[in-house]
Structures are given as C-alpha cells and as structure tokens.
Design a protein around this motif. Structure first.
Motif, short mmCIF file in Angstrom:
data_model
loop_
_atom_site.label_atom_id
_atom_site.label_comp_id
_atom_site.label_asym_id
_atom_site.label_seq_id
_atom_site.Cartn_x
_atom_site.Cartn_y
_atom_site.Cartn_z
N GLU A 235 0.85 -1.20 0.00
CA GLU A 235 0.00 0.00 0.00
C GLU A 235 0.88 1.25 0.00
OE1 GLU A 235 -3.58 2.04 2.69
OE2 GLU A 235 -2.82 0.02 3.16
N GLY A 236 0.56 2.19 -0.84
CA GLY A 236 1.30 3.45 -0.89
C GLY A 236 2.59 3.41 -1.68
N VAL A 237 2.82 2.33 -2.43
CA VAL A 237 4.09 2.22 -3.15
C VAL A 237 4.23 3.31 -4.21
CG1 VAL A 237 3.21 0.55 -4.85
CG2 VAL A 237 5.67 0.64 -4.32
N VAL A 238 3.13 3.68 -4.88
CA VAL A 238 3.20 4.74 -5.90
C VAL A 238 3.64 6.05 -5.26
CG1 VAL A 238 1.84 6.17 -7.47
CG2 VAL A 238 1.57 3.68 -7.49
N ALA A 239 3.06 6.38 -4.13
CA ALA A 239 3.42 7.62 -3.44
C ALA A 239 4.88 7.61 -3.03
CB ALA A 239 2.52 7.82 -2.22
N GLU A 240 5.39 6.44 -2.62
CA GLU A 240 6.80 6.34 -2.23
C GLU A 240 7.72 6.60 -3.42
OE1 GLU A 240 8.22 3.51 0.85
OE2 GLU A 240 6.34 2.48 0.41
N VAL A 241 7.37 6.03 -4.56
CA VAL A 241 8.19 6.22 -5.76
C VAL A 241 8.17 7.68 -6.20
CG1 VAL A 241 8.47 5.63 -8.21
CG2 VAL A 241 7.91 3.84 -6.54
N VAL A 242 6.99 8.28 -6.17
CA VAL A 242 6.87 9.69 -6.57
C VAL A 242 7.66 10.59 -5.63
CG1 VAL A 242 5.25 11.62 -6.78
CG2 VAL A 242 4.66 9.37 -7.72
N GLU A 243 7.60 10.31 -4.33
CA GLU A 243 8.36 11.11 -3.37
C GLU A 243 9.86 10.93 -3.57
OE1 GLU A 243 8.81 11.78 1.48
OE2 GLU A 243 7.50 10.21 0.70
N SER A 245 11.49 10.10 -6.19
CA SER A 245 11.97 10.66 -7.46
C SER A 245 11.63 12.15 -7.60
CB SER A 245 11.37 9.88 -8.63
OG SER A 245 9.95 9.84 -8.56
N LYS A 246 11.18 12.74 -6.50
CA LYS A 246 10.88 14.18 -6.47
C LYS A 246 9.87 14.59 -7.54
CE LYS A 246 15.20 15.66 -4.29
NZ LYS A 246 15.55 14.30 -3.80
N GLY A 247 8.74 13.91 -7.52
CA GLY A 247 7.66 14.27 -8.43
C GLY A 247 7.33 13.24 -9.48
N GLY A 248 8.02 12.13 -9.46
CA GLY A 248 7.76 11.08 -10.44
C GLY A 248 8.98 10.82 -11.31
N VAL A 249 8.96 9.69 -12.02
CA VAL A 249 10.12 9.28 -12.81
C VAL A 249 9.99 9.76 -14.26
CG1 VAL A 249 10.52 7.27 -11.37
CG2 VAL A 249 9.10 7.03 -13.41
N ASP A 250 11.14 9.84 -14.93
CA ASP A 250 11.13 10.21 -16.35
C ASP A 250 10.62 9.08 -17.22
OD1 ASP A 250 12.57 12.88 -16.31
OD2 ASP A 250 14.06 11.63 -15.29
N HIS A 251 10.99 7.84 -16.87
CA HIS A 251 10.60 6.68 -17.66
C HIS A 251 10.12 5.58 -16.74
CE1 HIS A 251 12.59 8.39 -21.20
NE2 HIS A 251 13.60 8.67 -20.41
N ALA A 252 8.94 5.00 -17.04
CA ALA A 252 8.43 3.85 -16.31
C ALA A 252 8.20 2.72 -17.31
CB ALA A 252 7.14 4.19 -15.58
N ILE A 253 8.68 1.54 -16.97
CA ILE A 253 8.64 0.40 -17.89
C ILE A 253 7.87 -0.74 -17.23
CG2 ILE A 253 10.04 -1.33 -19.10
CD1 ILE A 253 12.27 0.82 -19.24
N GLU A 254 6.81 -1.19 -17.86
CA GLU A 254 6.00 -2.30 -17.35
C GLU A 254 6.47 -3.59 -17.99
OE1 GLU A 254 2.82 -5.18 -16.73
OE2 GLU A 254 3.71 -4.55 -18.63
#
Length: 362
Positions: A235-243, A245-254
């Motif tokens: 739970e909250g993993v997206v928020a952790e990644v955004v925090e 990376s200081k606002g989100g990542v440049d590239h996300a790969i699924e």
C-alpha cells in the motif's frame, strides 16, 4: 528429433518425435543448444493468446547452424547464432524505415502450397510458433530470424538475449532512449524487467527503481543496478516512488503484463514522463492516460520486442556481456533438460523464479 509439442491448451506439453524438413533457399537449420522459458510462451500454453495447434512453443534460443539453403548469405554451417521471433523481410515499408520489429510479411514463412517445416511422425502438420518453435532439438527458420554471434559467448546465456534481454534492454536503449541521469522505474523483475534494470544502469540512469512483490527478485534487481526497490503490492508504493523521485520518474517500464502493473507504470510518471508497456496483457484489457495526464505532457507507448534491429543489437548485447557490463548469469534460476519443460512452466506460473533455461546436450 525430439520436441515439446502443445497439442491442447491448459494441458502439459508432450515430448514427441517431430520431423524437420530440409532447408529451403532462404532457410537455416539450427541445432538448438539452449532455450529460455518465457512468460510469452505461457500465454499460448494456457490459452490466453490463441494459436493454431498442434504447435511447438519456444522463442528465446541459441544454437549452432547445421545447414543453410542455397540463397542464404548471412550465416553458414558452424556459426553460433541467436534467434529472434521478429523475423523481417527486409524490403517492406516497416523494414526500409528502420522498424524491422514491426514486419509481418509472410515471406519469412513457408507458403500454403509448400511442404510444412515441421510434421509429426504420422505426417500431421506441426504449426511453427513465433517463427521459431525452439523447444526442439532442431529449428528451421528464415535467415532473417537469426544472427551470428561470437563463438566464445556461452550459448545458455546467449539464448536469453533472443527475447528477454532484447525486449528489456531494447526498451531502455531504443524505445525510451534513456538519457544519463534520468530516473527509471521498472515494474516487474522477471527476465525482461531485470534486463531493463541492467540496461538502465549501462545507460547511466540516475535513480533506478524496481518494483516486484517477491523479495528475492528485488534483491537480484539491486545486484543488477537498481538503486531502490519496493514491494509492488504494498500500500502506498506509488506515493513512495513519486516522493523518492521528487515528483515522479522520467521513464516507467512495465514488464509483467497485468493491468494493475500498467496502472502503476502510468501513476509513477512525472510531468512529461513516458510509460512503456512491454508485458502481454489479456487481449481485452486497455491502458490509458487521464485528461490530467495528457495535460501534464505524459506519454504512453508500447515496446514490441524492444523496438529492436536485432542483427545489430544482439551482437552488441553479446559484447556487453563479454565486457562485464551485462549480467546474464544472475538472471538464470535453473537449467533443465527438455523433458522437464512442464516443471519450468509450473515454476513460471508461481512467479517466484527469474529465468529457467532448457539446455540440450552438445
């Protein structure tokens, strides 16, 4: 020859005797030495994606050329080769504009009026899957479905380059064109995702964040270059990644092929970031961007087979391995004989292992 044949979906493959034809003018006969067990094969075995049956799966392979047809110019007997499912004709619109991975020309397959490449002992046709059918002692393929590599390259590791590494690393080098210092998030740490992590390190990415629910896979990702890892299901993993990376990542790969993973991939992007979907999701599923995502300049794209130019890319990836930049040894979980192919698929269904490799005696 012996081959693992899929006669019915959701049933075990059967190791059976199969007859392989002599090579035609543009065809190459290859003695298979190693084949990776890829989740893409599992989609066909389990019936998620349709295919004419009976068929021989397997598409991530390496071997030694036994014989070539009269018009073959790219390889010769004795060459060590890696195969690639994205066979190309060389002169359609996709090919001449540098997008060989999109080629769907029928020229790389035998026509309806020609004898099939593969038959059962009783003469029944065996359908070739993804231009290769590599779970077999021999492969008969178009010359534009394989490329010669350095003979010093171990073939069990070379096999992984044919799909997982071409797809994962190609997503970084070709599809997304990661620049040094940019942030990358990889969702899913199977063979493809781990190759993307390794490639992001080679490309000089800044923060490399890997998400996977399996702790062992996260540990391998860290060994291959991930600077941070998280449980993808937490739970909250997206928020952790955004925090982080200081606002989100440049590239996300699924690199999984699940709708939830695709949604995560989009959610961790920064303004102007790009999401690249590599996994084979169920055919009815869709992935999208919200109106706010679009207003934020976010982009969403597919990445078929790493947007490869495999006759050039695969030898370069071999060179990366030989120079110690690309770590293929860590990705391999186990090596198995052909008669344990169903065990390998069972392990893949569990989702805990990285890559099993079917090996054949020299």
């Amino acid at each position: 020859m012996k081959a693992a044949v899929l006669f019915e979906t959701r049933q075990p493959l059967e190791v059976a005797d199969v007859v392989v034809a002599n090579p035609g003018p543009r065809e190459v006969l290859i003695r298979t030495r190693a084949v990776g067990v890829c989740r893409s094969d599992l989609h066909f075995v389990d019936g998620t994606y349709p295919h004419a049956l009976p068929a021989i799966p397997g598409h991530e392979a390496a071997g030694v050329v036994e014989a070539v047809g009269s018009e073959v110019r790219t390889v010769k007997p004795g060459d060590h080769v890696v195969t690639c499912l994205s066979a190309f004709c060389g002169h359609c619109e996709f090919c001449i504009t540098g997008r060989m991975f999109l080629c769907v020309s029928a020229e790389t397959r035998r026509g309806k009026g020609e004898a099939p490449r593969l038959t059962l002992a009783d003469g029944g046709v065996v359908n070739q899957m993804l231009n290769l059918s590599a779970y077999a002692e021999m492969m008969l393929v178009h010359e534009h479905a394989c490329v010669a590599i350095d003979r010093d390259m171990p073939l069990d590791r070379a096999a992984l380059i044919g799909c997982a590494v071409t797809t994962g690393a190609g997503a970084v080098f070709n599809t997304t064109d990661v620049s040094p210092g940019e942030t990358v998030c990889v969702v899913g740490c199977g063979g493809i995702g781990l190759a993307a992590v390794n490639a992001a390190k080679i490309a000089g990415a800044g923060k490399i964040i890997a998400l996977d629910p399996v702790p062992e896979k996260r540990a391998i990702a860290e060994k291959l270059g991930a600077t941070h890892t998280f449980d993808a299901m937490a739970e909250g993993v997206v928020a952790e990644v955004v925090e982080l990376s200081k606002g989100g990542v440049d590239h996300a790969i699924e690199a999984v092929g699940r709708p939830q993973s695709a949604a995560t991939t989009v959610s961790v992007l920064r303004r102007g970031g790009t999401a690249t979907i590599l996994g084979m999701m169920p055919l009815a599923e869709k992935v999208g961007l919200s109106a706010m995502d679009l207003l934020s300049g976010k982009k969403l794209q597919g990445g078929l087979m790493g947007s490869n130019r495999f006759p050039v890319d695969i030898p370069r990836l071999v060179d990366f391995y030989q120079r110690g930049l690309l770590d293929l040894d860590t990705i391999i979980a186990e090596r198995l004989p052909l008669d344990r192919i169903n065990h390998a698929f069972d392990e893949l269904r569990k989702g805990d292992a990285t890559r099993s490799v079917i090996t054949f005696d020299a």
